[in-house]
Design a protein around this motif. Structure first.
Motif, PDB file in Angstrom:
ATOM      1  N   LYS A  58       7.481  34.255  64.771  1.00  0.00           N
ATOM      2  CA  LYS A  58       6.878  35.584  64.791  1.00  0.00           C
ATOM      3  C   LYS A  58       5.604  35.549  63.956  1.00  0.00           C
ATOM      4  O   LYS A  58       5.633  35.259  62.759  1.00  0.00           O
ATOM      5  N   VAL A  59       4.478  35.862  64.594  1.00  0.00           N
ATOM      6  CA  VAL A  59       3.192  35.818  63.898  1.00  0.00           C
ATOM      7  C   VAL A  59       3.093  37.017  62.961  1.00  0.00           C
ATOM      8  O   VAL A  59       3.145  38.169  63.405  1.00  0.00           O
ATOM      9  N   GLU A  60       2.963  36.742  61.686  1.00  0.00           N
ATOM     10  CA  GLU A  60       2.845  37.807  60.698  1.00  0.00           C
ATOM     11  C   GLU A  60       1.399  38.284  60.591  1.00  0.00           C
ATOM     12  O   GLU A  60       0.456  37.532  60.844  1.00  0.00           O
ATOM     13  N   LYS A  61       1.230  39.535  60.211  1.00  0.00           N
ATOM     14  CA  LYS A  61      -0.105  40.068  59.980  1.00  0.00           C
ATOM     15  C   LYS A  61      -0.741  39.360  58.786  1.00  0.00           C
ATOM     16  O   LYS A  61      -0.038  38.794  57.932  1.00  0.00           O
ATOM     17  N   LEU A  62      -2.049  39.375  58.719  1.00  0.00           N
ATOM     18  CA  LEU A  62      -2.743  38.798  57.571  1.00  0.00           C
ATOM     19  C   LEU A  62      -2.464  39.622  56.323  1.00  0.00           C
ATOM     20  O   LEU A  62      -2.347  40.854  56.399  1.00  0.00           O
ATOM     21  N   ASN A  63      -2.341  38.945  55.191  1.00  0.00           N
ATOM     22  CA  ASN A  63      -2.193  39.695  53.947  1.00  0.00           C
ATOM     23  C   ASN A  63      -3.556  40.261  53.529  1.00  0.00           C
ATOM     24  O   ASN A  63      -4.580  39.990  54.161  1.00  0.00           O
ATOM     25  N   ASP A  64      -3.592  41.042  52.468  1.00  0.00           N
ATOM     26  CA  ASP A  64      -4.834  41.729  52.075  1.00  0.00           C
ATOM     27  C   ASP A  64      -5.960  40.751  51.747  1.00  0.00           C
ATOM     28  O   ASP A  64      -7.128  40.977  52.096  1.00  0.00           O
ATOM     29  N   CYS A  65      -5.603  39.653  51.092  1.00  0.00           N
ATOM     30  CA  CYS A  65      -6.625  38.666  50.719  1.00  0.00           C
ATOM     31  C   CYS A  65      -7.215  38.010  51.968  1.00  0.00           C
ATOM     32  O   CYS A  65      -8.445  37.897  52.108  1.00  0.00           O
ATOM     33  N   GLU A  66      -6.350  37.568  52.889  1.00  0.00           N
ATOM     34  CA  GLU A  66      -6.814  36.949  54.138  1.00  0.00           C
ATOM     35  C   GLU A  66      -7.611  37.947  54.972  1.00  0.00           C
ATOM     36  O   GLU A  66      -8.632  37.598  55.572  1.00  0.00           O
ATOM     37  N   SER A  67      -7.152  39.201  55.000  1.00  0.00           N
ATOM     38  CA  SER A  67      -7.846  40.241  55.767  1.00  0.00           C
ATOM     39  C   SER A  67      -9.257  40.468  55.231  1.00  0.00           C
ATOM     40  O   SER A  67     -10.213  40.598  56.004  1.00  0.00           O
ATOM     41  N   LEU A  68      -9.379  40.508  53.898  1.00  0.00           N
ATOM     42  CA  LEU A  68     -10.690  40.722  53.288  1.00  0.00           C
ATOM     43  C   LEU A  68     -11.633  39.560  53.597  1.00  0.00           C
ATOM     44  O   LEU A  68     -12.817  39.754  53.883  1.00  0.00           O
ATOM     45  N   GLN A  69     -11.103  38.341  53.566  1.00  0.00           N
ATOM     46  CA  GLN A  69     -11.928  37.169  53.874  1.00  0.00           C
ATOM     47  C   GLN A  69     -12.411  37.202  55.327  1.00  0.00           C
ATOM     48  O   GLN A  69     -13.588  36.963  55.614  1.00  0.00           O
ATOM     49  N   LEU A  70     -11.491  37.494  56.250  1.00  0.00           N
ATOM     50  CA  LEU A  70     -11.846  37.523  57.663  1.00  0.00           C
ATOM     51  C   LEU A  70     -12.846  38.636  57.962  1.00  0.00           C
ATOM     52  O   LEU A  70     -13.846  38.428  58.653  1.00  0.00           O
ATOM     53  N   PHE A  71     -12.582  39.821  57.429  1.00  0.00           N
ATOM     54  CA  PHE A  71     -13.493  40.938  57.651  1.00  0.00           C
ATOM     55  C   PHE A  71     -14.876  40.630  57.061  1.00  0.00           C
ATOM     56  O   PHE A  71     -15.905  40.854  57.700  1.00  0.00           O
ATOM     57  N   SER A  72     -14.908  40.099  55.838  1.00  0.00           N
ATOM     58  CA  SER A  72     -16.182  39.779  55.178  1.00  0.00           C
ATOM     59  C   SER A  72     -16.956  38.717  55.940  1.00  0.00           C
ATOM     60  O   SER A  72     -18.192  38.749  56.001  1.00  0.00           O
ATOM     61  N   PHE A  73     -16.232  37.769  56.534  1.00  0.00           N
ATOM     62  CA  PHE A  73     -16.877  36.704  57.307  1.00  0.00           C
ATOM     63  C   PHE A  73     -17.709  37.289  58.444  1.00  0.00           C
ATOM     64  O   PHE A  73     -18.796  36.800  58.752  1.00  0.00           O
ATOM     65  N   HIS A  74     -17.200  38.353  59.062  1.00  0.00           N
ATOM     66  CA  HIS A  74     -17.908  38.963  60.189  1.00  0.00           C
ATOM     67  C   HIS A  74     -18.858  40.081  59.745  1.00  0.00           C
ATOM     68  O   HIS A  74     -19.883  40.305  60.391  1.00  0.00           O
TER      69      HIS A  74
END
Length: 463
Positions: free
Chosen positions: A354-370
């Motif tokens: 089951k693919v888990e959602k990104l945690n807050d740290c991973e989410s911030l990195q991914l969002f910031s990347f874009h």
């Protein structure tokens, strides 16, 4: 992999394989190997879907053409096949000089094959290679600098780890070793790019899937990847496929299986898959219910990796995967779906990730990347605004990418305006992602979903 008397490896760190037109460029002396070793090697590379350029159809003159120089530049990897008369060809030596230049300037991967020649003859310019250089010095008396550059290129390539055909026998084994190593190096180059392409949090998820695959086991195993649309199922499957595909004799990645089954039939799609696995474009797979005997004989000898991505409609899918247990020992079938029941019915029940959602740290990195083209917001206030986006997207990678791209290059006031809109008017692209998930539900499931949604919102549902 046999090595020459001394070895060094080229760095591919500066290559972006996505910019290269060809996977492999082959430099060879046609008269020596064209009708034998070269044709077999080329076919083996082609079967493994390695896009290879060989210049046997070009008109050769005294000097290498600008178009061919460009082709070498547009190749990720160069295979240099040193045969008995390779050194006598100014064209081949010009190719080699250009290949070594690309190795130095762009990190092109260079792999030598010493075909029925002693590597030390190439390195020390003795034997036939010594004779060739002596002939060139006589012919190019007024351009000895060119001959010296050819000498340096020969010596430099001979110092790279490669294959000696006198050691690795039979020839079919030599070709297999070359092709497998080429595939491994190409895959590694692509994975190096992907690792720096905004796929934050992917490695831990890939490891989870790999643990379920248990590649050391000889059973034929089906593994499911399950999660909502936009959560990263395809990305995970793609990364796993690229990472492990070199361990399998045949590979097949089919995207949008659900859509393909709606447009065609399970038999047509099964035909396509078997054609890729068994290397036959016109392969007759048999009737809808039964595979042909010839196919049944070949499958057990094939260690295959199959990825069926984004599937739904388990009745058709069950027909599609029927008989895959006939694949050879160690074969793996990966199925991705937003519907857990589909995965259970097609035999993945024991092995579902089951693919888990990104945690807050991973989410911030991914969002910031874009949004900022870096892994963190540009300042404190922008970080506060970014955290509002993180809360809104709930760790869904595709939603983070969509909003990050939409906010890229905009000022604080535009950010505040866009975020204010999200509170009342959801982003259309994200809504589309969620809508696809809802549309995939059965009628009774849709009804239950709406009941729960209205209940949580404190609204009265109007029937």
């Amino acid at each position: 992999m046999a090595a020459s008397s001394s070895s060094s490896s080229s760095s591919s760190s500066s290559i972006n394989p996505q910019w290269k037109k060809y996977d492999v460029f082959i430099s060879f002396r046609g008269a020596d190997i064209r009708d034998g070793f070269l044709s077999h090697l080329y076919e083996a590379l082609h079967r493994k879907q390695i896009f290879t350029f060989k210049d046997e159809n070009l008109d050769r003159g005294e000097e290498i053409s600008p178009a061919l120089l460009k082709t070498i530049e547009n190749s990720l990897l160069s295979l240099v096949i040193f045969s008995e008369n390779y050194g006598f060809s100014p064209w081949c030596l010009d190719e080699l000089a250009k290949i070594l230049e690309c190795q130095e300037t762009t990190g092109q991967i260079v792999l030598p094959v010493f075909y029925k020649v002693d590597p030390s003859d190439v390195q020390d310019l003795t034997g036939r290679f010594g004779d060739a250089l002596a002939q060139h010095k006589e012919k190019f008396k007024d351009c000895l600098e060119k001959v010296e550059s050819w000498s340096r290129s020969l010596k430099g390539t001979a110092n790279i780890s490669g294959w000696d055909s006198r050691i690795i026998k039979p020839e079919s084994k030599l070709i297999d070793e070359i092709v497998n190593d080429v595939r491994k190096k190409i895959n590694h180059s692509f994975l190096s790019v992907y690792d720096n392409d905004g796929l934050f949090g992917i490695d831990s998820r890939v490891k989870e899937v790999e643990s379920l695959l248990c590649l050391e086991s000889e059973d034929v195993r089906r593994v499911g990847i399950w999660g909502m649309p936009g959560i990263g199922k395809t990305t995970i499957a793609d990364k796993v496929f690229n990472k492990i595909s070199n361990k399998f004799e045949s590979q097949c990645f089919i995207t949008n299986v659900g859509e393909e089954l709606e447009k065609g039939t399970p038999v047509q799609l099964r035909h396509e898959i078997l054609g890729k696995l068994l290397g036959g474009e016109n392969l007759d797979v048999g009737t809808p219910c039964t595979l042909r005997h010839s196919t049944k004989r070949r499958l057990p000898n094939t260690k295959a990796l199959i990825v069926l991505d984004d599937v739904y409609g388990y009745l058709h899918l069950k027909e599609l995967v029927e008989g895959w247990n006939l694949c050879g020992p160690g074969s793996r079938i990966i199925v991705t779906s937003k519907d857990k029941q589909v995965l259970e019915i097609v035999g993945c029940k024991k092995y579902i990730y089951k693919v888990e959602k990104l945690n807050d740290c991973e989410s911030l990195q991914l969002f910031s990347f874009h949004a900022f083209k870096q892994t963190q917001p540009t300042n404190g206030y922008m970080r506060q605004l970014s955290e509002r986006v993180i809360s809104y997207t709930q760790g869904v990678p595709l939603a983070l990418k969509v909003l990050g791209c939409s906010l890229y290059g905009k000022g604080v006031k535009e950010w505040e305006s866009e975020l204010k809109k999200l509170d009342t008017i959801p982003n259309k692209e994200i809504q589309g992602i969620l809508r696809r998930s809802y549309d995939g539900l059965e009628d009774n499931e849709k009804s239950i979903f709406l009941d729960i949604a209205c209940f949580l919102k404190g609204k009265i549902k109007i029937v």
